[in-house]
Design a protein around this motif. Sequence first.
Motif, PDB file in Angstrom:
ATOM      1  N   UNK A  29       6.400  39.879 -24.193  1.00  0.00           N
ATOM      2  CA  UNK A  29       5.701  40.316 -22.988  1.00  0.00           C
ATOM      3  C   UNK A  29       4.765  41.447 -23.373  1.00  0.00           C
ATOM      4  N   UNK A  30       3.502  41.325 -22.997  1.00  0.00           N
ATOM      5  CA  UNK A  30       2.505  42.341 -23.324  1.00  0.00           C
ATOM      6  C   UNK A  30       1.861  42.813 -22.028  1.00  0.00           C
ATOM      7  N   UNK A  31       1.727  44.130 -21.897  1.00  0.00           N
ATOM      8  CA  UNK A  31       1.048  44.727 -20.747  1.00  0.00           C
ATOM      9  C   UNK A  31      -0.006  45.681 -21.268  1.00  0.00           C
ATOM     10  N   UNK A  32      -1.197  45.578 -20.710  1.00  0.00           N
ATOM     11  CA  UNK A  32      -2.285  46.467 -21.121  1.00  0.00           C
ATOM     12  C   UNK A  32      -2.809  47.194 -19.897  1.00  0.00           C
ATOM     13  N   UNK A  33      -2.774  48.516 -19.952  1.00  0.00           N
ATOM     14  CA  UNK A  33      -3.411  49.319 -18.919  1.00  0.00           C
ATOM     15  C   UNK A  33      -4.720  49.845 -19.503  1.00  0.00           C
ATOM     16  N   UNK A  34      -5.430  50.656 -18.763  1.00  0.00           N
ATOM     17  CA  UNK A  34      -6.681  51.204 -19.280  1.00  0.00           C
ATOM     18  C   UNK A  34      -6.450  52.154 -20.446  1.00  0.00           C
ATOM     19  N   UNK A  35      -5.299  52.806 -20.457  1.00  0.00           N
ATOM     20  CA  UNK A  35      -5.065  53.822 -21.481  1.00  0.00           C
ATOM     21  C   UNK A  35      -4.011  53.463 -22.509  1.00  0.00           C
ATOM     22  N   UNK A  36      -3.170  52.467 -22.275  1.00  0.00           N
ATOM     23  CA  UNK A  36      -2.104  52.132 -23.218  1.00  0.00           C
ATOM     24  C   UNK A  36      -1.847  50.631 -23.290  1.00  0.00           C
ATOM     25  N   UNK A  37      -1.187  50.222 -24.379  1.00  0.00           N
ATOM     26  CA  UNK A  37      -0.762  48.840 -24.576  1.00  0.00           C
ATOM     27  C   UNK A  37       0.728  48.858 -24.851  1.00  0.00           C
ATOM     28  N   UNK A  38       1.480  48.007 -24.160  1.00  0.00           N
ATOM     29  CA  UNK A  38       2.930  47.940 -24.307  1.00  0.00           C
ATOM     30  C   UNK A  38       3.313  46.515 -24.682  1.00  0.00           C
TER      31      UNK A  38
END
Length: 90
Positions: A29-38
């Motif tokens: 599972x990958x989540x990308x926000x404007x400031x970070x990647x998880x």
Amino acid sequence: MNKSKQVARIRRARQTRLRMTALQATRLAVFRSNSHIYAQVISGDGSKVLASASTAEADVRAQLKNGGNRAAAELVGTRIAEKAKAAGVE
């Protein structure tokens, strides 16, 4: 969005989740926000996280200027791969 579209979308999402549960496949599972990647590697039954990596980790932040760009994604990808192998995920 009208009600029938919303109901259809929820039904499709539920069917997809049921299929994923039936397969018992380990997933990423990958989540990308404007400031970070998880990124997280989740067990087949979905009960626990086997490995995780993100640009919010202190040692990763020290290497990067910006946590939401391509270089950050490559670094998080290599870290999650190393952690997943250490956890026994092929």
